[in-house]
Design a protein around this motif. Structure first.
Motif, PDB file in Angstrom:
ATOM      1  N   ILE A 138      -5.423 -54.131 -51.240  1.00  0.00           N
ATOM      2  CA  ILE A 138      -4.073 -53.765 -50.794  1.00  0.00           C
ATOM      3  C   ILE A 138      -3.063 -54.788 -51.319  1.00  0.00           C
ATOM      4  O   ILE A 138      -2.011 -54.422 -51.869  1.00  0.00           O
ATOM      5  N   VAL A 139      -3.392 -56.058 -51.173  1.00  0.00           N
ATOM      6  CA  VAL A 139      -2.459 -57.121 -51.579  1.00  0.00           C
ATOM      7  C   VAL A 139      -2.231 -57.085 -53.092  1.00  0.00           C
ATOM      8  O   VAL A 139      -1.091 -57.170 -53.567  1.00  0.00           O
TER       9      VAL A 139
ATOM     10  N   ASP B 282      -0.245 -53.970 -54.061  1.00  0.00           N
ATOM     11  CA  ASP B 282       1.166 -54.162 -53.701  1.00  0.00           C
ATOM     12  C   ASP B 282       1.862 -55.022 -54.758  1.00  0.00           C
ATOM     13  O   ASP B 282       2.966 -54.698 -55.211  1.00  0.00           O
TER      14      ASP B 282
ATOM     15  N   ARG C 122       2.180 -47.848 -54.755  1.00  0.00           N
ATOM     16  CA  ARG C 122       2.707 -47.371 -53.461  1.00  0.00           C
ATOM     17  C   ARG C 122       1.724 -46.503 -52.704  1.00  0.00           C
ATOM     18  O   ARG C 122       1.962 -46.176 -51.529  1.00  0.00           O
TER      19      ARG C 122
ATOM     20  N   ALA D  48      -1.865 -52.569 -45.188  1.00  0.00           N
ATOM     21  CA  ALA D  48      -1.216 -51.364 -45.715  1.00  0.00           C
ATOM     22  C   ALA D  48       0.111 -51.124 -44.999  1.00  0.00           C
ATOM     23  O   ALA D  48       1.117 -50.770 -45.619  1.00  0.00           O
TER      24      ALA D  48
ATOM     25  N   ALA E 164       2.632 -53.693 -46.204  1.00  0.00           N
ATOM     26  CA  ALA E 164       3.072 -53.466 -47.588  1.00  0.00           C
ATOM     27  C   ALA E 164       3.787 -52.122 -47.742  1.00  0.00           C
ATOM     28  O   ALA E 164       4.387 -51.869 -48.785  1.00  0.00           O
TER      29      ALA E 164
ATOM     30  N   ILE F  74       2.265 -49.234 -47.882  1.00  0.00           N
ATOM     31  CA  ILE F  74       1.448 -48.461 -48.830  1.00  0.00           C
ATOM     32  C   ILE F  74       0.688 -47.364 -48.083  1.00  0.00           C
ATOM     33  O   ILE F  74       0.162 -47.603 -46.995  1.00  0.00           O
TER      34      ILE F  74
END
Lengths: 300, 300
Positions: free
Chosen positions: A240-241, A244, A249, A270, A273, A275
């Motif tokens: 996720i990091v 991002d 997205r 998530a 961020a 996302i």
């Protein structure tokens, strides 16, 4: 999956990353006694409190003897293996020498997903390979929304394109991960791995090589011919990091055929961020109907 | 292809790299008067001695009017376009404003191969798009050995694997280039381009992420659905040099459907680097039988 007797030893062949530890702790919680053979990227990892040790590729035979002597009948192999072993650089121990032809054939086989190969090798040694989701079914990605917000229209189009490309890649037995916009495929994973592919996308973005209107999606898909016991695609907090940071997205994974490692932390990352994280049915669309009974969603 | 009358103006839409200049000089040698519209990567290139100028994406309409006023009826588009135009950043001239919807639709279409799209746009403007090989047939790669030595067995296996993956990529309308060893696919080109993909392979190699026994091959393949007038895969001296730096020992291109830019220099670079360069038939094997009549080999 339950122990056949209290304290049944469960062999764990552990590469790098967080997954092996999660599996070991789940196994212990279910009443197994984990016996951990660390390989490859796990060399420097801290496994205090678990029986086992680190084995170089040259000590494959020793590792197997150790598992057998520990009473292990079933083994789980998981974690990252980022470097291919170089058999010409090995100074073989006597035990390894006896087994080298078999090990050699395995490692020269196909792509760099050695854990599956190592597991087949163990099977020939009389040890039964198990899947991480046998030990911890909650690791499997559900269908539909997994974490974060709902995807928008251009995100759905980017997910569909990335998914189509990822399945085609998988058919070739190459990478599992693809980044696409709603217009085109941006990056395809091969030997470099998902993390470095995402760094590449971040770099293309920083150099204005992507259009401003391009909405990016990452898909990690299981191969059509995937043996579901080994090497399922996975996402975790670092995915996720890194996604991002690359401007991604929306993230899609194969529903029921991929792993969400540390669900609560993934959900928080998530959300932070912004996302969208989705489980994709084989046709590429989020599909509530195909949501598996045992799923990460159940822990949300 | 001959001029329809002495000094017929031939429009050249020129991106970056050596190819546009080679085409312009060949056109002039055949009796055309090249009229050069420089775009994208060609912004800073020196085109002294040729009529024309540089046009930003925002001046598309001006470029077309310039070609028409120069009496151009046929155009060739070639060269590199590494950045996508950002239409939201354009301050449109009046001429562009009139044409913007059409141009916008073209550029939002598919992958980053904008030259083909630009050529279709010109066709709608009454300008006939031609292929670089119409102007200079010697640019087409022949089948079989193009330059350097014959490939060895593991190189042939790596070429076959890379070719299979490159054709699959092409079917997805993604990249054209793949690096593989005899065992696995190492790198797949998408938006980053061949040069950066080769840098990635060099980097993986430097970090010992490839096995010592892995023999590397690069393949650049035409898409099965390729429109042969536009955007054929190409190799030049820089391809050989960058492939050599990545440890690549053999290079394959689609015979009759790819370009060898500056054959003599490519042959010298391949010889110096000890790299085998081959034209591959669609089945992935070098095939003398499919050698085209007009080929780079004829200049050797």
């Amino acid at each position: 999956m339950e122990p056949r007797f209290p304290g049944e030893p469960l062999g764990l062949i552990a590469g790098g990353g967080r997954l092996p530890r999660i599996v070991a702790e789940a196994a212990r919680a279910h009443g197994f006694r984990p016996v951990v053979v660390r390989i490859a990227d796990a060399e420097g990892d801290d496994w205090d409190g678990f029986a086992g040790g680190y084995y170089s590729w040259g000590r494959t035979g020793d590792a197997i003897r150790f598992l057998k002597r520990s009473g292990v009948l079933r083994v789980v192999a998981c974690g990252t293996v980022s470097k291919r072993p170089d058999f010409r650089a090995i100074v073989p121990s006597f035990a390894t020498l006896l087994k080298l032809p078999a090990a050699f054939a395995i490692v020269r086989g196909g792509d760099d997903r050695l854990l599956r190969a190592a597991a087949r090798f163990l099977e020939n040694e009389g040890l039964e390979p198990m899947a991480v989701q046998d030990v911890e079914p909650k690791l499997l990605a559900p269908a539909g929304r997994i974490a974060g917000r709902e995807p928008g229209t251009s995100e759905e189009r980017a997910l569909a394109l990335a998914h189509r490309a990822a399945v085609a890649l998988g058919r070739l037995d190459v990478g599992q991960a693809v980044v696409a916009s709603q217009e085109r495929v941006i990056a395809l994973e091969a030997a470099e791995g998902t993390r470095e592919m995402l760094h590449r996308v971040a770099d293309l973005r920083a150099r204005n090589r992507l259009g401003r209107g391009e909405t990016l999606a990452l898909v990690k898909a299981a191969k059509p011919q995937q043996d579901e016991r080994f090497d399922l695609p996975s996402i975790g907090v670092s995915t996720i990091v890194e996604a991002d940071a690359a401007g991604v997205r929306a993230i899609g994974v194969s529903a029921g055929r991929s792993l969400v490692i540390d669900y609560d932390a993934v959900a928080a990352a998530a959300r932070d961020a912004g996302i969208a994280v989705l489980g994709l049915a084989p046709d590429g669309l989020p599909d509530e109907a195909s949501r598996p009974a045992a799923s990460a969603g159940s822990t949300a």
